[in-house]
Scaffold this motif. Structure first.
Motif, PDB file in Angstrom:
ATOM      1  N   LEU A   1       0.848  -1.187   0.000  1.00  0.00           N
ATOM      2  CA  LEU A   1       0.000   0.000   0.000  1.00  0.00           C
ATOM      3  C   LEU A   1       0.886   1.239   0.000  1.00  0.00           C
ATOM      4  N   ASP A   2       0.686   2.108  -0.977  1.00  0.00           N
ATOM      5  CA  ASP A   2       1.427   3.367  -1.034  1.00  0.00           C
ATOM      6  C   ASP A   2       0.680   4.456  -0.280  1.00  0.00           C
ATOM      7  N   VAL A   3      -0.633   4.335  -0.231  1.00  0.00           N
ATOM      8  CA  VAL A   3      -1.508   5.211   0.555  1.00  0.00           C
ATOM      9  C   VAL A   3      -2.468   4.281   1.298  1.00  0.00           C
ATOM     10  N   ALA A   4      -2.760   4.599   2.539  1.00  0.00           N
ATOM     11  CA  ALA A   4      -3.603   3.756   3.380  1.00  0.00           C
ATOM     12  C   ALA A   4      -4.946   3.434   2.723  1.00  0.00           C
ATOM     13  N   ALA A   5      -5.466   2.247   3.029  1.00  0.00           N
ATOM     14  CA  ALA A   5      -6.794   1.843   2.552  1.00  0.00           C
ATOM     15  C   ALA A   5      -7.838   2.596   3.372  1.00  0.00           C
ATOM     16  N   ASP A   6      -8.614   3.445   2.706  1.00  0.00           N
ATOM     17  CA  ASP A   6      -9.590   4.295   3.380  1.00  0.00           C
ATOM     18  C   ASP A   6     -10.562   3.474   4.228  1.00  0.00           C
ATOM     19  N   ALA A   7     -10.855   3.986   5.413  1.00  0.00           N
ATOM     20  CA  ALA A   7     -11.809   3.339   6.311  1.00  0.00           C
ATOM     21  C   ALA A   7     -12.763   4.369   6.903  1.00  0.00           C
ATOM     22  N   GLY A   8     -12.928   5.498   6.215  1.00  0.00           N
ATOM     23  CA  GLY A   8     -13.695   6.620   6.735  1.00  0.00           C
ATOM     24  C   GLY A   8     -15.136   6.335   7.080  1.00  0.00           C
ATOM     25  N   ASN A   9     -15.802   5.454   6.363  1.00  0.00           N
ATOM     26  CA  ASN A   9     -17.206   5.169   6.621  1.00  0.00           C
ATOM     27  C   ASN A   9     -17.429   3.803   7.242  1.00  0.00           C
ATOM     28  N   SER A  10     -16.373   3.083   7.523  1.00  0.00           N
ATOM     29  CA  SER A  10     -16.423   1.758   8.163  1.00  0.00           C
ATOM     30  C   SER A  10     -17.154   0.696   7.349  1.00  0.00           C
ATOM     31  N   ASP A  11     -17.437   0.977   6.068  1.00  0.00           N
ATOM     32  CA  ASP A  11     -18.089  -0.050   5.251  1.00  0.00           C
ATOM     33  C   ASP A  11     -17.289  -0.379   3.990  1.00  0.00           C
ATOM     34  N   GLU A  12     -16.074   0.183   3.862  1.00  0.00           N
ATOM     35  CA  GLU A  12     -15.251  -0.066   2.682  1.00  0.00           C
ATOM     36  C   GLU A  12     -14.698  -1.493   2.712  1.00  0.00           C
ATOM     37  N   THR A  13     -14.670  -2.125   1.552  1.00  0.00           N
ATOM     38  CA  THR A  13     -14.065  -3.452   1.426  1.00  0.00           C
ATOM     39  C   THR A  13     -13.142  -3.456   0.215  1.00  0.00           C
ATOM     40  N   TYR A  14     -12.087  -4.265   0.321  1.00  0.00           N
ATOM     41  CA  TYR A  14     -11.064  -4.328  -0.715  1.00  0.00           C
ATOM     42  C   TYR A  14     -10.668  -5.781  -0.940  1.00  0.00           C
ATOM     43  N   SER A  15     -10.783  -6.256  -2.163  1.00  0.00           N
ATOM     44  CA  SER A  15     -10.283  -7.594  -2.463  1.00  0.00           C
ATOM     45  C   SER A  15      -9.490  -7.542  -3.761  1.00  0.00           C
ATOM     46  N   VAL A  16      -8.520  -8.448  -3.870  1.00  0.00           N
ATOM     47  CA  VAL A  16      -7.632  -8.484  -5.030  1.00  0.00           C
ATOM     48  C   VAL A  16      -7.660  -9.890  -5.602  1.00  0.00           C
ATOM     49  N   ALA A  17      -7.873  -9.988  -6.905  1.00  0.00           N
ATOM     50  CA  ALA A  17      -7.881 -11.283  -7.593  1.00  0.00           C
ATOM     51  C   ALA A  17      -6.749 -11.311  -8.612  1.00  0.00           C
ATOM     52  N   LEU A  18      -6.004 -12.396  -8.630  1.00  0.00           N
ATOM     53  CA  LEU A  18      -5.031 -12.645  -9.684  1.00  0.00           C
ATOM     54  C   LEU A  18      -5.776 -13.379 -10.783  1.00  0.00           C
ATOM     55  N   GLN A  19      -5.792 -12.788 -11.978  1.00  0.00           N
ATOM     56  CA  GLN A  19      -6.552 -13.357 -13.087  1.00  0.00           C
ATOM     57  C   GLN A  19      -5.630 -13.759 -14.232  1.00  0.00           C
ATOM     58  N   THR A  20      -6.069 -14.751 -14.998  1.00  0.00           N
ATOM     59  CA  THR A  20      -5.338 -15.193 -16.179  1.00  0.00           C
ATOM     60  C   THR A  20      -6.320 -15.356 -17.332  1.00  0.00           C
ATOM     61  N   ASP A  21      -5.831 -15.156 -18.555  1.00  0.00           N
ATOM     62  CA  ASP A  21      -6.679 -15.311 -19.734  1.00  0.00           C
ATOM     63  C   ASP A  21      -5.796 -15.515 -20.960  1.00  0.00           C
ATOM     64  N   ASP A  22      -6.422 -15.910 -22.058  1.00  0.00           N
ATOM     65  CA  ASP A  22      -5.681 -16.127 -23.298  1.00  0.00           C
ATOM     66  C   ASP A  22      -5.697 -14.895 -24.199  1.00  0.00           C
ATOM     67  N   ASN A  23      -6.286 -13.770 -23.723  1.00  0.00           N
ATOM     68  CA  ASN A  23      -6.330 -12.547 -24.515  1.00  0.00           C
ATOM     69  C   ASN A  23      -6.172 -11.333 -23.603  1.00  0.00           C
ATOM     70  N   THR A  24      -5.712 -10.225 -24.192  1.00  0.00           N
ATOM     71  CA  THR A  24      -5.420  -9.032 -23.394  1.00  0.00           C
ATOM     72  C   THR A  24      -6.653  -8.280 -22.917  1.00  0.00           C
ATOM     73  N   SER A  25      -7.818  -8.588 -23.462  1.00  0.00           N
ATOM     74  CA  SER A  25      -9.042  -7.946 -22.981  1.00  0.00           C
ATOM     75  C   SER A  25      -9.597  -8.667 -21.755  1.00  0.00           C
ATOM     76  N   PHE A  26      -9.030  -9.815 -21.430  1.00  0.00           N
ATOM     77  CA  PHE A  26      -9.464 -10.628 -20.286  1.00  0.00           C
ATOM     78  C   PHE A  26     -10.973 -10.870 -20.331  1.00  0.00           C
ATOM     79  N   SER A  27     -11.468 -11.166 -21.534  1.00  0.00           N
ATOM     80  CA  SER A  27     -12.904 -11.360 -21.724  1.00  0.00           C
ATOM     81  C   SER A  27     -13.416 -12.651 -21.091  1.00  0.00           C
ATOM     82  N   SER A  28     -12.557 -13.605 -20.867  1.00  0.00           N
ATOM     83  CA  SER A  28     -12.960 -14.854 -20.202  1.00  0.00           C
ATOM     84  C   SER A  28     -11.989 -15.165 -19.058  1.00  0.00           C
ATOM     85  N   ALA A  29     -11.663 -14.121 -18.299  1.00  0.00           N
ATOM     86  CA  ALA A  29     -10.663 -14.229 -17.235  1.00  0.00           C
ATOM     87  C   ALA A  29     -11.044 -15.267 -16.191  1.00  0.00           C
TER      88      ALA A  29
END
Length: 137
Positions: free
Chosen positions: A45-73
């Protein structure tokens, strides 16, 4: 730890709504990368994950696909960023060996005012201590 620009997914990317990482990695072929040596997605994290309203959520997915548009990621790994974590907080996610040609991160944000600035890259070195260094050493 040195960061290879070709393996960088996000470089101080400001995220305020769900979005893909700025960069994706082209593995050139459907590849079993990292066979014999584990690979890691490192996020800081370069800047803290905001928690100002106590309802923020953050998730990160590593995705893979056979094309750069990630149409079927396909999601191959996930992690959650903790609301309110400070700048400099690091996260590590294993990089699965079986992938299609392209890989990226996808940040899913929800809540009233989520925002985070994040850097992320792939490496074969699992950090044991987090430290920040100037760019372009």
């Amino acid at each position: 730890m040195f960061i290879d620009k070709e393996l960088e997914l996000s470089d101080s990317q400001a995220v305020t709504s769900s979005a893909a990482s700025t960069n994706y990695i082209d593995l050139s072929v459907d590849a079993d990368v990292g066979v014999g040596k584990p690979l890691w997605v490192i996020m800081q994290l370069d800047v803290a994950a905001d928690a100002g309203n106590s309802d923020e959520t953050y998730s990160v997915a590593l995705q893979t696909d056979d094309n750069t548009s990630f149409s079927s990621a396909a999601t191959i790994a996930t992690t959650t960023i903790t609301r309110g974590d400070a700048a400099g907080t690091g996260y590590t996610m294993g990089f699965p060996m079986a992938n299609e040609r392209y890989v990226r991160l996808y940040y899913t944000l929800a809540g009233t005012s989520p925002s985070v600035t994040i850097s992320a890259w792939v490496t074969d070195q699992l950090p044991t201590k987090w430290a920040a260094y100037a760019d372009a050493i």
